[in-house]
Design a protein around this motif. Structure first.
Motif, mmCIF file in Angstrom:
data_model
loop_
_atom_site.group_PDB
_atom_site.id
_atom_site.type_symbol
_atom_site.label_atom_id
_atom_site.label_comp_id
_atom_site.label_asym_id
_atom_site.label_seq_id
_atom_site.Cartn_x
_atom_site.Cartn_y
_atom_site.Cartn_z
ATOM 1 N N ASP A 34 60.559 37.175 53.807
ATOM 2 C CA ASP A 34 62.007 37.074 53.975
ATOM 3 C C ASP A 34 62.245 36.411 55.323
ATOM 4 N N ALA A 35 63.453 36.428 55.810
ATOM 5 C CA ALA A 35 63.768 35.725 57.053
ATOM 6 C C ALA A 35 63.077 36.330 58.277
ATOM 7 N N ILE A 80 61.609 30.771 52.218
ATOM 8 C CA ILE A 80 61.461 32.170 51.808
ATOM 9 C C ILE A 80 60.844 32.257 50.408
ATOM 10 N N GLY A 81 59.878 33.174 50.289
ATOM 11 C CA GLY A 81 59.242 33.444 49.004
ATOM 12 C C GLY A 81 58.019 32.594 48.717
#
Length: 177
Positions: A87-88, A61-62
């Motif tokens: 994000d997820a 993530i990110g």
């Protein structure tokens, strides 16, 4: 070699050192760089990008990752995907093809397969993409594979010495089921 998936005669995989010379060469082409965040590209920049991805787990993530689009038989780099794990549930994608491989349906085939991979294998809910309004080939590709234009940002980005406008596109998993 870390293969992500194969579709017909194309393989999408993690970048390898062998890719960097071709990657740097097509990114240095003025027509390729026109709508991208870079102006000039070198083998040093390609190597730095490659090194920055080492030690990170694909899907973290990110982070942004580059994936190679290669001809399966020859392992020849044709282009690449950029993917940002927002994000997820959501990702942002971008794509670049070497000029000699444009206009042959490669991007359409690869992007359609990449979308299926993201929705079905990675179980993502939403994919977004942002493109310069002047980049007709890019936004036409997005529309061809089913993306919806969600926004038109007018003079929202100061880019390479001038204000530019962008389109943002989105695609939901439910739209591909």
């Amino acid at each position: 070699m870390s293969k992500i998936f194969t579709v017909d005669d194309l393989t999408i995989r993690e970048f390898e050192l062998v890719d960097l010379e071709i990657f740097a060469r097509y990114r240095a082409v003025e027509a390729v760089a026109r709508y991208q965040s870079w102006s000039q590209y070198s083998i040093e920049k390609a190597n730095s990008l490659y090194q920055s991805m080492q030690g990170h787990h694909f899907g973290e993530i990110g982070l942004w990752f580059q994936l190679a689009i290669v001809e399966t038989k020859t392992n020849l780099l044709l282009g690449d995907f950029a993917i940002h794990f927002i994000d997820a549930e959501q990702v942002e994608v971008g794509f670049t093809l070497a000029p000699e491989h444009q206009g042959k349906g490669i991007a359409t085939k690869a992007l359609n397969a990449f979308i299926e991979f993201l929705f079905n294998d990675m179980n993502k809910h939403r994919i977004i993409a942002t493109t310069d309004c002047e980049n007709h080939a890019s936004y036409q590709l997005l529309e061809r594979v089913g993306f919806r234009r969600e926004a038109h940002f007018i003079n929202n980005i100061f880019f390479k010495g001038a204000w530019g406008s962008e389109f943002q596109y989105g695609l939901l998993k439910t739209e591909r089921d």
